[in-house]
Design a protein around this motif. Structure first.
Motif, PDB file in Angstrom:
ATOM      1  N   ASP A  48       0.965  -1.565  -0.079  1.00 32.93           N
ATOM      2  CA  ASP A  48       0.254   0.180  -0.010  1.00 32.93           C
ATOM      3  C   ASP A  48       1.097   1.571   0.186  1.00 32.93           C
ATOM      4  O   ASP A  48       1.847   1.281   0.606  1.00 32.93           O
TER       5      ASP A  48
ATOM      6  N   GLU B 106       0.607   4.988   1.270  1.00 36.72           N
ATOM      7  CA  GLU B 106       0.140   6.453   1.116  1.00 36.72           C
ATOM      8  C   GLU B 106       1.580   7.242   1.968  1.00 36.72           C
ATOM      9  O   GLU B 106       1.965   6.330   2.553  1.00 36.72           O
TER      10      GLU B 106
ATOM     11  N   LYS C 248       0.816  -4.575   3.345  1.00 39.76           N
ATOM     12  CA  LYS C 248      -0.594  -5.634   4.021  1.00 39.76           C
ATOM     13  C   LYS C 248      -0.707  -6.804   3.928  1.00 39.76           C
ATOM     14  O   LYS C 248      -0.246  -7.943   2.515  1.00 39.76           O
TER      15      LYS C 248
ATOM     16  N   HIS D 269      -1.171  -4.358   9.233  1.00 41.93           N
ATOM     17  CA  HIS D 269      -0.212  -3.582   7.906  1.00 41.93           C
ATOM     18  C   HIS D 269       1.025  -3.160   8.845  1.00 41.93           C
ATOM     19  O   HIS D 269       1.034  -2.968  10.210  1.00 41.93           O
TER      20      HIS D 269
END
Length: 855
Positions: A450, A452, A462, A556
């Motif tokens: 992921d 971000e 993840k 995560h």
């Protein structure tokens, strides 16, 4: 954010425009638009004009003109607060309902305007402060079924895409004759549907196919929809990059179609000229000059930096620069940015509408109408609730609501499992087992990286754990022996599991819960100390449970912290890891649940790992162990229903051959689960129709670098029979068609005719039928399509009701592009007009004769 009526009135009365004694001409809303534009553009310096054309810059501070800070809203307004999440665009296309699409787009633009109004009235308002130029819709044609972005677009047919695209644009831009609600951007113009090497790809397209297949829907959205912006795609067409393609951006778009708005590059469009197509043979001043001169009006920082030098060196004319600036500012002026706030009708849309119950109801309606009944042998569907005691809900997508790049942050979402539980209610046992992952095969648990901004290094691993025992093991090198304190930085999230760390097979510390009620990136778990030798060590995180507030075992894993000795900070996405566990091989568990249930419903398909921007699909089949799961369930329970949840077509012949009932439910938005349950239980009669062909085999698809669709692409030129034809969609009732009639069986080549057909519901349930009109030339050139969609109408019929359906057809819609003459031509002769429920289910036909127009 709640703004009281008193505050609204106070803000309006105190607006700087209301208070000022005199306003400049460009801010005087009583003057003609073009006069105001001329005043504004004439007041700008060369450097300020360049600033206006940088969509992400600081704007022109002297005039308090900020950069627009464009946004996205394909099936949900992109914001850092929850907004309404609609079905993906390919799903909305399956409704074949322009009125509904316009309603959805109207909701999107209401929420976009409401967000703008909120921060405009309160500059300290929470959330991102975006402008009113939105980069939607995507209207690229699904020529390539492997394209990773098929979920963003509207299928394989130019006519269907054009009708729905026009509706979407009108919904976004509103119907106020003076002001736009928001500005729509058509993308990606044009011949764009391959992700691999997209920034340097050259599409070789015959002129005839460019005009007849790749451009008609863009023309519809410009000429009829009056879209205010068009995005030039990364690719080249016949050797000319679209960012500097004068034929495409000026000759066709602005001169032939009369576009009044502006052309914007895709992000980094100029950079692709220098580093992609140009491959180092072009500098930025030349790339900017050639892009603007070709008709690309708006872009990134490269425009602001390089336009002044391009003008001074004579590579860019001031006239063309002024035209580009005028086009951009015309749109912004029509958005009301230079008018008193209270004078814009859309300024009264309150932030309270964002994510409202009313908007959620529209999302549910769209999801319901999008669902396609692919097959229903022995009328297994709809399910009779009174005969159910236990229902097995299986498959990796039963608990997922799949998102895409350009929707917003969703609020409450309903997955299929929850939707069935809600609709079935108490008294019926619902059991669940994923059975497998969407992508990973036996012995593996799915993972993804992921990206971000809150993650350390911008990325995190993840683990899509689905059961206790699932694990992820990182191989972490230690340079020198020592005693280390061990800690993990992780993302907190409302739906996460409880994990136990072990190092080299020995448990360290206590189990830790990754779940927190509030999302955050600063979770820290500390495990104490351990002696480590130099070399690689296995750090294994194993799911051991989840608390009652969580629906997931997922986790995560962002960064491992080793303190003491030689301190290390390990970004876990950058080290090798393996996965495994009990949840990775649960096909057997799923089949056991199915065996003891009255009915088994298996949810399979694709997610972002299979089809998404940046990567194309590798196969049209089901990935991972999904097909094996369906076969295993079907072997123990003949009452097995498959629900496909994908964007692009799924070519799985064994499912069609063996499964009694199957739905195509797409990526259905926040109300996915309730919509699917409503169709399965008969509360809603399915009425969706496929907006693309489902090919019978991958061998039936021509090479993806072949842009001449006549070689076998789409229903128009398909070689052989499909698995499911374009337009296909069954119902729980039956519709019969009477013999159609024409308002005239002879028309001139510039005339119009109406086809009239009586459609009756002769079944046992009320339902909606999509009446489709196809046209084929009875005799003519060999490269004519098999048939071409030229009209459709959705009609609702009660049991026993019949209704006349009228579909108009202009002769110009039958025109072909004459390459030698460089114009459209309608060939005289006989045309077969066919009506039916799909391109493969023609019920009736009638002949129309076209004669030469008398001039």
């Amino acid at each position: 954010m709640r703004i009281s009526p008193v505050l609204w009135g106070l803000v309006f009365s105190l607006s700087p425009f209301a208070m000022a004694d005199e306003v400049p001409v460009f801010r005087d809303s009583s003057r003609p638009l073009e006069e105001r534009l001329a005043d504004l553009v004439g007041s700008l310096t060369l450097e300020e004009k360049a600033q206006v054309l940088n969509h992400k810059g600081e704007g022109v501070k002297r005039l308090n003109l900020r950069a627009d800070q464009w946004n996205q809203c394909l099936n949900g307004v992109k914001w850092d607060r929850p907004t309404t999440l609609f079905p993906s665009c390919i799903a909305m296309s399956a409704t074949w309902n322009p009125e509904l699409v316009q309603e959805v787009a109207g909701v999107l633009s209401d929420e976009a305007r409401a967000i703008y109004n909120g921060w405009h009235l309160d500059p300290t308002a929470a959330g991102e402060h975006k402008g009113l130029i939105y980069r939607a819709p995507v209207i690229n044609i699904e020529r390539n079924p492997y394209w990773g972005r098929n979920h963003e677009a509207w299928g394989e047919d130019p006519h269907l895409t054009g009708r729905l695209g026009v509706a979407y644009v009108k919904g976004l831009q509103g119907d106020d004759p003076r002001h736009l609600k928001i500005a729509a951007t058509l993308k990606h113009y044009a011949v764009n549907n391959v992700e691999t090497d997209r920034k340097k790809l050259n599409a070789l397209v015959p002129e005839k196919m460019l005009r007849e297949f790749w451009l008609p829907h863009f023309r519809d959205c410009i000429v009829e929809g009056r879209a205010q912006s068009v995005m030039a795609s990364y690719n080249a067409i016949n050797g000319t990059p679209n960012n500097m393609n004068r034929l495409m951006l000026t000759t066709i778009l602005k001169e032939e179609w009369g576009m009044e708005g502006f052309v914007v590059s895709d992000l980094g469009g100029v950079k692709t000229m220098v580093e992609g197509h140009g491959a180092g043979k072009m500098n930025y001043v030349d790339a900017v000059a050639q892009s603007v001169m070709a008709g690309c009006d708006f872009s990134d920082r490269e425009y602001e930096v390089n336009i002044p030098e391009a003008v001074r060196s004579g590579k860019l004319t001031e006239a063309r620069l002024n035209d580009a600036v005028t086009r951009v500012l015309r749109v912004r002026m029509r958005l009301g940015e230079f008018d008193p706030f209270e004078s814009v009708s859309y300024s009264r849309i309150s932030p309270e509408v964002v994510g409202s119950a009313k908007h959620r109801a529209v999302a549910l309606k769209a999801a319901q109408q999008s669902i396609v009944l692919l097959q229903n042998r022995d009328d297994l569907l709809p399910l009779d609730r009174s005969k159910l005691k236990r229902v097995a809900v299986l498959g990796p997508l039963a608990t997922q609501v799949v998102l895409n790049n350009y929707n917003g942050k969703p609020g409450a979402t309903v997955n299929a499992l929850q939707g069935l539980k809600d609709r079935l209610g108490e008294g019926i046992e619902v059991v669940h087992e994923p059975g497998c992952d969407v992508v990973s095969g036996k012995g593996q648990v799915a993972t993804k990286i992921d990206r971000e901004a809150g993650f350390s290094g911008g990325e995190s691993v993840k683990l899509e754990a689905s059961a206790p025992g699932d694990f992820i093991a990182f191989s972490v090198p230690v340079e020198a022996a020592g005693t280390f304190g061990i800690a993990l930085r992780y993302k907190k999230f409302p739906s996460r599991g409880i994990y136990q760390l072990s190092v080299d097979g020995l448990k360290i510390g206590s189990p830790f819960n990754l779940r927190e009620a509030e999302e955050g990136y600063d979770g820290i778990a500390r495990f104490g100390t351990k002696d480590l030798t130099a070399g690689a060590h296995e750090f294994r995180f194993t799911a051991v449970g989840k608390d009652p507030g969580s629906e997931s075992f997922a986790g995560h894993f962002d960064k491992l912290l080793l303190t003491g000795g030689t301190e290390r900070s390990v970004e876990l996405e950058g080290v090798k890891f393996t996965t495994g566990g009990d949840g990775a091989s649960s096909v057997r568990k799923a089949s056991e649940l199915a065996k003891g249930s009255d009915v088994a419903i298996v949810f399979v398909g694709t997610d972002q790992r299979v089809e998404q921007e940046g990567h194309d699909r590798k196969t049209l089949g089901l990935t991972g162990d999904q097909e094996e799961l369906v076969k295993a369930v079907l072997a123990v329970n003949p009452k097995t229903i498959v629900v496909q949840m994908s964007a692009g077509p799924l070519t799985v012949p064994t499912l069609k051959q063996q499964v009694p009932s199957m739905l195509q439910a797409w990526w259905g938005g926040e109300e996915t689960g309730h919509a699917v349950a409503d169709v399965l239980l008969g509360k809603v009669n399915p009425s969706g129709h496929l907006p693309h062909t489902v090919y019978a085999s991958e061998a039936q698809v021509p090479p993806v670098d072949e842009y001449d669709v006549r070689k076998g692409f789409t229903y128009q030129y398909l070689k052989g029979e499909p698995l499911y034809p374009f337009g296909h969609g069954l119902s729980y009732t039956r519709f019969d068609y009477a013999k159609p009639t024409l308002s005239s069986d002879h028309i001139a080549s510039d005339g119009t005719v109406s086809l009239n057909v009586e459609v009756a519901n002769t079944g046992k349930r009320p339902g909606d039928e999509v009446v489709q009109l196809y046209v084929r030339k009875k005799a003519g050139s060999a490269d004519r399509p098999l048939r071409t969609l030229r009209g459709f109408q959705r009609v609702s019929l009660k049991v026993g009701e019949s209704r006349p359906v009228t579909i108009p057809l202009a002769a110009e819609k039958l025109a072909c592009w004459d390459e030698s003459a460089g114009r459209w031509t309608v060939e005289p002769g006989d045309y077969e007009l066919e009506v039916g429920s799909s391109s493969g289910d023609i019920r009736q036909s009638v002949t129309l004769t076209i004669t030469k127009a008398v001039r």
